[in-house]
Scaffold this motif. Sequence first.
Motif, PDB file in Angstrom:
ATOM      1  N   PHE A   1     122.828  79.177  70.508  1.00  0.00           N
ATOM      2  CA  PHE A   1     122.481  78.636  70.457  1.00  0.00           C
ATOM      3  C   PHE A   1     122.391  77.748  71.276  1.00  0.00           C
ATOM      4  O   PHE A   1     122.140  76.090  72.235  1.00  0.00           O
TER       5      PHE A   1
ATOM      6  N   LEU B   1     115.166  74.992  75.683  1.00  0.00           N
ATOM      7  CA  LEU B   1     114.555  74.731  74.052  1.00  0.00           C
ATOM      8  C   LEU B   1     113.412  73.752  74.011  1.00  0.00           C
ATOM      9  O   LEU B   1     113.191  72.684  74.505  1.00  0.00           O
TER      10      LEU B   1
ATOM     11  N   GLU C   1     112.548  73.351  68.716  1.00  0.00           N
ATOM     12  CA  GLU C   1     114.226  73.941  68.299  1.00  0.00           C
ATOM     13  C   GLU C   1     114.590  73.724  69.084  1.00  0.00           C
ATOM     14  O   GLU C   1     116.259  73.482  67.520  1.00  0.00           O
TER      15      GLU C   1
ATOM     16  N   ASN D   1     115.405  71.704  65.165  1.00  0.00           N
ATOM     17  CA  ASN D   1     115.797  73.015  64.332  1.00  0.00           C
ATOM     18  C   ASN D   1     117.607  73.398  64.249  1.00  0.00           C
ATOM     19  O   ASN D   1     118.557  73.253  63.350  1.00  0.00           O
ATOM     20  N   ASN D   2     118.010  73.210  65.104  1.00  0.00           N
ATOM     21  CA  ASN D   2     119.157  73.173  65.781  1.00  0.00           C
ATOM     22  C   ASN D   2     120.455  72.064  65.638  1.00  0.00           C
ATOM     23  O   ASN D   2     121.448  72.719  65.026  1.00  0.00           O
TER      24      ASN D   2
END
Length: 193
Positions: free
Chosen positions: A70, A98, A102, A105-106
Amino acid sequence: SKSAMKGYYNKPELTEKTFEDGRVRTGDLAEIDENGFIYIWGRVKDSIDSTDNEKIYLFDIANKIKEKNFINDALVLSMPLKDNSNNLVAHIVWNGDLSESEKINNIKELNNLLRDFLPMGVTVSAYYEHSIMIPYSPTTMKKDKNKLSHQLSGYIQEQDGELKEVEFLPENEGYYSMKIRPRTKNKVFSLKK
């Protein structure tokens, strides 16, 4: 005709520092492969010493971040805090658009990755998002570390399942303090006719 570099023009001190025992010491960390190709990984001075005197190269940390699918690009810089001289920040480019969840979480995933990868006391406390690419210097054609090192606000960090805004405030002797606050969402105004 073959010519060798004799020194820096009108810079005797720099020439003296760079030329040692007939060798040129550029300060670059490089590797030569079996085919004779030279790969320059980064600068020796772009490193910090951990509490157990281990040298940590910032480009190694950036490369670790770039292992994640990512992340499109990353650059890590030192941002020493009063209570942690080994505090770092990462400039990142996401791989695609994103959502907020997202990103949360990343960043959690990056924090866990770096917690396991970095020695005790070395932390990446915040991330700065670049939309397309990390800015380059027009003179060196390399990532503009000088410009980015003056970036003190607009960083983000994940805390308690949400993104927080992080700002660095200059203190004395090149140290910073860190201010974390709730992230202000960009307000979207609709024009009514």
